[in-house]
Write a protein that holds these residues in place. Structure first.
Motif, PDB file in Angstrom:
ATOM      1  N   UNK A   9      -7.997  -0.347   4.382  1.00  0.00           N
ATOM      2  CA  UNK A   9      -7.136  -0.130   5.790  1.00  0.00           C
ATOM      3  C   UNK A   9      -7.957  -0.654   7.024  1.00  0.00           C
ATOM      4  N   UNK A  10      -7.685  -1.312   7.939  1.00  0.00           N
ATOM      5  CA  UNK A  10      -8.335  -1.699   9.084  1.00  0.00           C
ATOM      6  C   UNK A  10      -7.320  -1.276  10.140  1.00  0.00           C
ATOM      7  N   UNK A  11      -8.011  -0.902  11.484  1.00  0.00           N
ATOM      8  CA  UNK A  11      -7.181  -0.192  12.410  1.00  0.00           C
ATOM      9  C   UNK A  11      -6.093  -1.155  12.948  1.00  0.00           C
ATOM     10  N   UNK A  12      -6.082  -2.348  12.727  1.00  0.00           N
ATOM     11  CA  UNK A  12      -4.832  -3.332  13.293  1.00  0.00           C
ATOM     12  C   UNK A  12      -3.807  -3.209  12.243  1.00  0.00           C
ATOM     13  N   UNK A  13      -4.006  -2.690  11.186  1.00  0.00           N
ATOM     14  CA  UNK A  13      -2.953  -2.543   9.871  1.00  0.00           C
ATOM     15  C   UNK A  13      -1.942  -1.378  10.303  1.00  0.00           C
ATOM     16  N   UNK A  14      -2.706  -0.331  10.596  1.00  0.00           N
ATOM     17  CA  UNK A  14      -1.863   1.161  10.525  1.00  0.00           C
ATOM     18  C   UNK A  14      -0.611   1.140  11.458  1.00  0.00           C
ATOM     19  N   UNK A  15      -0.784   0.655  12.617  1.00  0.00           N
ATOM     20  CA  UNK A  15       0.386   0.953  13.654  1.00  0.00           C
ATOM     21  C   UNK A  15       1.521   0.406  12.934  1.00  0.00           C
ATOM     22  N   UNK A  16       1.616  -0.820  12.584  1.00  0.00           N
ATOM     23  CA  UNK A  16       2.905  -1.546  12.157  1.00  0.00           C
ATOM     24  C   UNK A  16       3.461  -0.936  10.802  1.00  0.00           C
ATOM     25  N   UNK A  17       2.544  -0.420   9.774  1.00  0.00           N
ATOM     26  CA  UNK A  17       2.837   0.137   8.416  1.00  0.00           C
ATOM     27  C   UNK A  17       3.307   1.376   9.039  1.00  0.00           C
ATOM     28  N   UNK A  18       2.731   2.127   9.836  1.00  0.00           N
ATOM     29  CA  UNK A  18       3.452   3.459   9.920  1.00  0.00           C
ATOM     30  C   UNK A  18       4.769   3.388  10.506  1.00  0.00           C
ATOM     31  N   UNK A  19       4.883   2.396  11.293  1.00  0.00           N
ATOM     32  CA  UNK A  19       6.242   2.308  11.894  1.00  0.00           C
ATOM     33  C   UNK A  19       7.184   2.065  10.728  1.00  0.00           C
ATOM     34  N   UNK A  20       7.055   1.042  10.157  1.00  0.00           N
ATOM     35  CA  UNK A  20       8.306   0.313   9.103  1.00  0.00           C
ATOM     36  C   UNK A  20       8.045   1.595   7.853  1.00  0.00           C
ATOM     37  N   UNK A  21       6.891   2.189   7.663  1.00  0.00           N
ATOM     38  CA  UNK A  21       7.214   3.364   6.536  1.00  0.00           C
ATOM     39  C   UNK A  21       7.916   4.372   6.855  1.00  0.00           C
ATOM     40  N   UNK A  22       7.806   4.845   8.189  1.00  0.00           N
ATOM     41  CA  UNK A  22       8.808   5.939   8.531  1.00  0.00           C
ATOM     42  C   UNK A  22      10.330   5.679   8.594  1.00  0.00           C
ATOM     43  N   UNK A  23      10.618   4.287   8.940  1.00  0.00           N
ATOM     44  CA  UNK A  23      12.052   3.792   8.818  1.00  0.00           C
ATOM     45  C   UNK A  23      12.522   3.794   7.235  1.00  0.00           C
ATOM     46  N   UNK A  24      11.651   3.870   6.423  1.00  0.00           N
ATOM     47  CA  UNK A  24      12.012   3.803   5.096  1.00  0.00           C
ATOM     48  C   UNK A  24      11.490   5.000   3.969  1.00  0.00           C
ATOM     49  N   UNK A  27       5.414   7.100   2.624  1.00  0.00           N
ATOM     50  CA  UNK A  27       4.322   7.775   3.052  1.00  0.00           C
ATOM     51  C   UNK A  27       2.877   6.783   2.849  1.00  0.00           C
ATOM     52  N   UNK A  28       2.358   6.211   3.934  1.00  0.00           N
ATOM     53  CA  UNK A  28       1.031   5.449   3.328  1.00  0.00           C
ATOM     54  C   UNK A  28      -0.178   6.468   3.470  1.00  0.00           C
ATOM     55  N   UNK A  29      -0.839   6.467   2.428  1.00  0.00           N
ATOM     56  CA  UNK A  29      -2.208   7.251   2.482  1.00  0.00           C
ATOM     57  C   UNK A  29      -3.222   6.232   2.699  1.00  0.00           C
ATOM     58  N   UNK A  30      -3.734   6.091   3.934  1.00  0.00           N
ATOM     59  CA  UNK A  30      -4.660   5.079   4.362  1.00  0.00           C
ATOM     60  C   UNK A  30      -5.884   5.223   4.151  1.00  0.00           C
ATOM     61  N   UNK A  31      -6.468   4.464   3.381  1.00  0.00           N
ATOM     62  CA  UNK A  31      -8.036   4.652   2.805  1.00  0.00           C
ATOM     63  C   UNK A  31      -8.680   3.451   3.329  1.00  0.00           C
ATOM     64  N   UNK A  32     -10.061   3.664   3.646  1.00  0.00           N
ATOM     65  CA  UNK A  32     -10.911   2.596   4.219  1.00  0.00           C
ATOM     66  C   UNK A  32     -11.516   1.903   3.041  1.00  0.00           C
TER      67      UNK A  32
END
Ligand code: NAI
Length: 345
Positions: A9-24, A27-32
């Motif tokens: 995971x990079x900081x630029x990945x998280x916002x868009x994946x959280x957004x679309x994940x919530x819609x569907x 739950x993403x378990x973000x790991x560095x």
């Protein structure tokens, strides 16, 4: 709720994946950490893993994922050379994002080319120090030059259009040429011999590994500019360095590098770089390296998250049918003819 282990995971990945994940309801378990045999344990209890280009999804990792009951490997990239698709066949389904913004990569290839041949990177550094001298900044016109494009898929064809906008002559080579091409296909040797600029847009396969080696470079024009925004191992980096030292290669624009996995995407500015070959390449005045940045536009990040989440949700909620599944069965993954009404296995 579906649970997905999201590796590298990079900081630029998280916002868009959280957004679309919530819609569907995902739950993403973000790991560095990257996925490899030492970290695969972290996927225990998850329905799927989401991986990027430098996660190492080899046979051992696939077997462990299978044992943990992970059902899906969701690549958030177009390229999939880091996943042993053959080994995954029959065990775990693999999906990818075939296109998220081919424009981002094609435009970056042109950005690198223009930067390199017009010495923009040198000029930028100079003027910041109030050095307004032009000595050593002479470039050349792209208009009228011949560009050789290897791989005429989504990105390659956009790059061709961009080059034509500059008034360049285009030569193309593809193992599977498109039928309705409005550009000229030639043999690989003809392309290597006649091009002033060569840009790589084919995937990394056993066939294309080190396709640019000593022999290929020897066939190229003196002063050739090589652009690689595809995969590092398309080029034998030792041979590239030798071609540069011999002044045969005029410039190299690299967004990818064969041994990039532990280097690119990381801030190593306070460290001693262990890769002498990369350090030597970067030290050359006619080499520009960006660290696998070609895909990185807001548009692309958004499309990647949306398609990946759709792939996951389609796989789990629509009985495993997903247009973006990578099928090993037919042996020609890029041109899979499988019946989309059936599962791959
Ligand atoms: P695509 O699948 O649309 O096109 C690939 C083309 O390469 C196809 O026309 C295929 O027939 C051709 N090809 C396959 N084997 C070949 C061979 N042996 N010799 C010549 N051509 C061959 O893929 P797309 O979307 O255009 O992407 C191209 C590559 O760009 C990807 O494989 C990926 O490695 C790279 N890429 C890099 C990114 C970056 O950020 N630097 C981002 C996205 C993709």
């Amino acid at each position: 709720m579906l649970k997905v282990a999201f590796f590298d995971t990079k900081p630029y990945d998280q916002p868009s994946f959280e957004h679309y994940g919530k819609l569907h309801d995902i739950e993403f378990k973000f790991l560095e950490t990257k996925l490899n045999k030492d970290t695969v344990e972290l996927a225990r209890g998850c329905d799927a893993v989401c991986v990027f280009v430098n996660d190492d999804v080899n046979a051992e990792v696939i077997d462990r994922l299978y044992d943990y009951g992970v059902k899906l490997i969701a690549l958030r990239s177009a390229g999939y050379n880091n996943v042993d698709i053959k080994h995954a066949f029959g065990k775990i389904h693999v999906v990818h994002v075939p296109a998220y913004s081919p424009y981002s990569v094609a435009e970056h290839a042109m950005a690198l080319l223009l930067t390199s041949i017009r010495r923009v990177h040198k000029a930028y550094n100079r003027t910041r120090e109030f050095n307004f001298s032009l000595n050593g900044l002479t470039g050349f016109d792209l208009h009228g030059k011949t560009v050789g494009v290897i791989g005429t898929g989504k990105i390659g064809r956009i790059f061709i259009d961009i080059c034509r906008g500059f008034g360049m002559k285009v030569l193309a080579y593809d193992k599977f040429p498109v039928k309705d091409a409005d550009f000229e296909y030639v043999s690989l040797d003809e392309l290597l011999e006649q091009s002033h600029i060569i840009s790589l847009h084919c995937p990394l396969t056993p066939d294309t590994m080190h396709m640019i080696d000593h022999d290929a470079i020897a066939k190229m024009k003196k002063g050739v500019v090589i652009i690689n925004t595809s995969r590092g191992a398309l080029i034998d980096a030792e041979a590239l360095l030798q071609g540069i030292k011999e002044r045969h290669i005029g410039a190299a624009c690299l967004d990818v590098y064969e041994e990039e996995a532990d280097i690119f995407f990381n801030d190593l500015s306070g460290h001693i770089l262990n890769d002498d070959l990369l350090a030597r390449l970067i030290s050359m005045p006619n080499v520009i390296v960006t660290s696998h940045q070609a895909f990185l536009t807001e548009d692309a990040l958004n499309n990647i998250a949306e398609t990946t989440v759709n792939n996951i949700q389609t796989y789990f909620k629509e009985d495993g049918l997903c247009d973006n599944e990578l099928c090993y069965r037919c042996g020609r993954i890029e041109h899979c003819q499988k019946n989309r009404q059936e599962r791959c296995f």
